[in-house]
Write a protein that holds these residues in place. Sequence first.
Motif, PDB file in Angstrom:
ATOM      1  N   PRO A  13     -41.571  57.202 -12.545  1.00 25.14           N
ATOM      2  CA  PRO A  13     -41.307  57.162 -13.987  1.00 25.14           C
ATOM      3  C   PRO A  13     -39.884  57.569 -14.367  1.00 25.14           C
ATOM      4  O   PRO A  13     -39.269  56.947 -15.236  1.00 25.14           O
ATOM      5  N   ASP A  14     -39.341  58.601 -13.726  1.00 24.45           N
ATOM      6  CA  ASP A  14     -37.997  59.049 -14.094  1.00 24.45           C
ATOM      7  C   ASP A  14     -36.959  57.986 -13.785  1.00 24.45           C
ATOM      8  O   ASP A  14     -36.047  57.725 -14.580  1.00 24.45           O
ATOM      9  N   THR A  15     -37.083  57.367 -12.617  1.00 22.61           N
ATOM     10  CA  THR A  15     -36.137  56.306 -12.243  1.00 22.61           C
ATOM     11  C   THR A  15     -36.332  55.075 -13.119  1.00 22.61           C
ATOM     12  O   THR A  15     -35.359  54.462 -13.587  1.00 22.61           O
ATOM     13  N   PHE A  16     -37.586  54.715 -13.330  1.00 22.34           N
ATOM     14  CA  PHE A  16     -37.880  53.518 -14.109  1.00 22.34           C
ATOM     15  C   PHE A  16     -37.268  53.587 -15.501  1.00 22.34           C
ATOM     16  O   PHE A  16     -36.681  52.608 -15.981  1.00 22.34           O
ATOM     17  N   LEU A  17     -37.382  54.715 -16.158  1.00 15.81           N
ATOM     18  CA  LEU A  17     -36.936  54.825 -17.550  1.00 15.81           C
ATOM     19  C   LEU A  17     -35.421  54.802 -17.701  1.00 15.81           C
ATOM     20  O   LEU A  17     -34.918  54.707 -18.829  1.00 15.81           O
ATOM     21  N   THR A  18     -34.685  54.874 -16.602  1.00 16.92           N
ATOM     22  CA  THR A  18     -33.226  54.761 -16.672  1.00 16.92           C
ATOM     23  C   THR A  18     -32.748  53.331 -16.463  1.00 16.92           C
ATOM     24  O   THR A  18     -31.548  53.064 -16.600  1.00 16.92           O
ATOM     25  N   LYS A  19     -33.644  52.417 -16.129  1.00  7.09           N
ATOM     26  CA  LYS A  19     -33.253  51.033 -15.855  1.00  7.09           C
ATOM     27  C   LYS A  19     -32.933  50.299 -17.153  1.00  7.09           C
ATOM     28  O   LYS A  19     -33.404  50.683 -18.238  1.00  7.09           O
ATOM     29  N   PRO A  20     -32.146  49.220 -17.095  1.00  6.55           N
ATOM     30  CA  PRO A  20     -31.887  48.404 -18.293  1.00  6.55           C
ATOM     31  C   PRO A  20     -33.184  47.849 -18.879  1.00  6.55           C
ATOM     32  O   PRO A  20     -34.179  47.642 -18.160  1.00  6.55           O
ATOM     33  N   PRO A 447     -45.741  62.721 -20.774  1.00  9.26           N
ATOM     34  CA  PRO A 447     -44.801  62.046 -21.681  1.00  9.26           C
ATOM     35  C   PRO A 447     -44.162  60.790 -21.096  1.00  9.26           C
ATOM     36  O   PRO A 447     -44.042  59.769 -21.778  1.00  9.26           O
ATOM     37  N   GLN A 448     -43.738  60.854 -19.802  1.00  8.52           N
ATOM     38  CA  GLN A 448     -43.092  59.667 -19.213  1.00  8.52           C
ATOM     39  C   GLN A 448     -44.081  58.498 -19.111  1.00  8.52           C
ATOM     40  O   GLN A 448     -43.718  57.344 -19.364  1.00  8.52           O
ATOM     41  N   TRP A 449     -45.342  58.796 -18.736  1.00 11.48           N
ATOM     42  CA  TRP A 449     -46.325  57.738 -18.591  1.00 11.48           C
ATOM     43  C   TRP A 449     -46.769  57.214 -19.956  1.00 11.48           C
ATOM     44  O   TRP A 449     -47.107  56.026 -20.090  1.00 11.48           O
ATOM     45  N   ALA A 450     -46.770  58.068 -20.954  1.00  6.22           N
ATOM     46  CA  ALA A 450     -47.049  57.591 -22.315  1.00  6.22           C
ATOM     47  C   ALA A 450     -45.984  56.594 -22.744  1.00  6.22           C
ATOM     48  O   ALA A 450     -46.281  55.546 -23.336  1.00  6.22           O
ATOM     49  N   GLU A 451     -44.728  56.901 -22.435  1.00  9.87           N
ATOM     50  CA  GLU A 451     -43.627  55.996 -22.779  1.00  9.87           C
ATOM     51  C   GLU A 451     -43.764  54.677 -22.024  1.00  9.87           C
ATOM     52  O   GLU A 451     -43.615  53.590 -22.609  1.00  9.87           O
ATOM     53  N   ILE A 452     -44.052  54.732 -20.741  1.00  9.20           N
ATOM     54  CA  ILE A 452     -44.180  53.503 -19.956  1.00  9.20           C
ATOM     55  C   ILE A 452     -45.363  52.681 -20.439  1.00  9.20           C
ATOM     56  O   ILE A 452     -45.290  51.443 -20.507  1.00  9.20           O
TER      57      ILE A 452
END
Length: 602
Positions: A13-20, A447-452
């Motif tokens: 999740p942390d890496t994914f949320l930094t992608k374009p 929180p990260q998984w809620a965002e994804i």
Amino acid sequence: MSFTKPDLPAVDPDTFLTKPLMERMRILALDWAENGFGSPRMVHTIYIAKLIFLYAIGGITIAAATSGLPAFWHVSEWWNQPIVYQKAVLWTVLLETIGVAGSWGPLAGKVKPMTGGILFWARPGTIRLRPWRWVPFTNGDRRTWGDVTLYVCLLVSLAVALLSPGVHSDSLSAVMPGNTSGLVRPTLVVAPILLLVLVGLRDKTIFLGARGEQYLPALVFFAALPFVNMIIALKLLIVVVWVGAGFSKFGKHFSNVVSPMVSNSPSVPLKWIKRAHYCDFPRDLRPSRLAGFMAHGNGTVVEIVVPLILLFSTNMWVTLLAALVMVVFHLFIVSTFPLAVPLEWNVLFAYTTVFLFLGFPNWEGYAPWEMSPPWLALIIAAALLFFPILGNLRPDKVSFLPSMRQYAGNWASAVWAFAPGAEAKLNRVTRSAGNQIDQFIEFGYEPQWAEITLQKTIAWRSMHSQARGLFSLLLKDLPDVDTRTVREGEFVCNSLIGFNFGDGHLHNEDLIRAVQSQAGFEPGELVVAWVESEALGSGVQHYKLIDAALGVIERGTWKVDDAVAEQPWLPNGPIPLEVTWSLASDQRAGRDQQDRGHGALA
């Protein structure tokens, strides 16, 4: 997939949320193709339990108990009783108007609370959207105590008609002399009709939430027509709904609906079947030939040809086969759990098919040409066709629901792009639910998984034709789009007004203006890419770029051909957009004119 745990994408999740943004859309679109929304089976079980126990058993029990009929398990005793059908419609309208039928629960973006509807509509100060500005006494965008009173009176009037015993009807007894249950008293149906119209003139959200475009005509037929004419008019109504929906699927949008809908279906557990609905998974997520056949063979043709057979057939076996096809058609839609979750509506239509066309078949005097006088059938058909025709020619004038474009893929839609942290300003708006991100976190998501999970909803949107233009618009006009919080407009709308059924008219600049009056976004903090449905045969869609603080800042068009030819993640960049007007150009022109004026004075 776990019964209680969601099927989350296989990403860090942390890496994914930094992608374009568009790389995230590629990853999540591929995940959707195989796993759909990834909802835990518990969610589907809740919907099934609600459908069976609250809607079906609850509705039949109420209808039977208040009409002097045996309990719900004595199906042969009640299935063809006219008063049971009338009360099934009233029960459905009541549940829709409360907000516990369509557009309910997690699949509609309602997690905590799962109900919108009444929690918003019976509360003064919440956002009210009027259907037309020219209607007198409808100014403003907030509900008053008067609006709440009208809404509650509508609920009470529906309940009174539902719970009251039937009355004798001469027109019914003439054709069913052994019937003792009668019909719903016509005068009791008048109040819901008038109140639904009055409420709808001030508040289109409630009217559309009650599915007034389909149930209001049925209520009018209950109140105004003798029995045989009522049955024939109800046949015309359901056939217009079917054929209108089928006609709207002609074009290039609908095939893009079928693939992600099948991918989201828990009744299709085999991933290879889901993948087969795409051209070349994972490289090409455009719809395959199989998806095209499902769309226009099992979809368009079925919705047009089979209903017309039902309407005109005088052969028992042909009618029986056609009725079976339409029942299976609606049960298939139920099995896919579409995100607007119109499950009750589909079950009612399945029952309506059996009740009208097998319970009162054409060869027993209930054919369209048996209406008295015959020309009345033509007038009713013309009235029922008015809004579908107008809505397809001028989609900007009519909601896609009265236009009968359910599931057509040709929708007004939007994506909302918030500057970092700006989404929290929505919590300043008077409403009965928080932002979806907060709802998912409160429900137990990290929180990260809620965002994804919320980003999967815009990935789902990206798999539909109009989203390729919406994302192109964001890429063109927002250089910081990769750092913004991008949300699906339909889901945001649900948290703001308690309902959305895929109708972008509910979250256009009118809603944004109403939100801005309390949220107070600064220029650039909330930018919405919004698009209208394609008008019949036009080949283009008209878009708006809306800044919450500034209003509409750009208008233009894109070609539908360009949109459907692209991948959801736009690997070739934005599709071509033709700008027809922009606020920036107007301002530049104004400055140039002012400069010329100063030069002349000098």
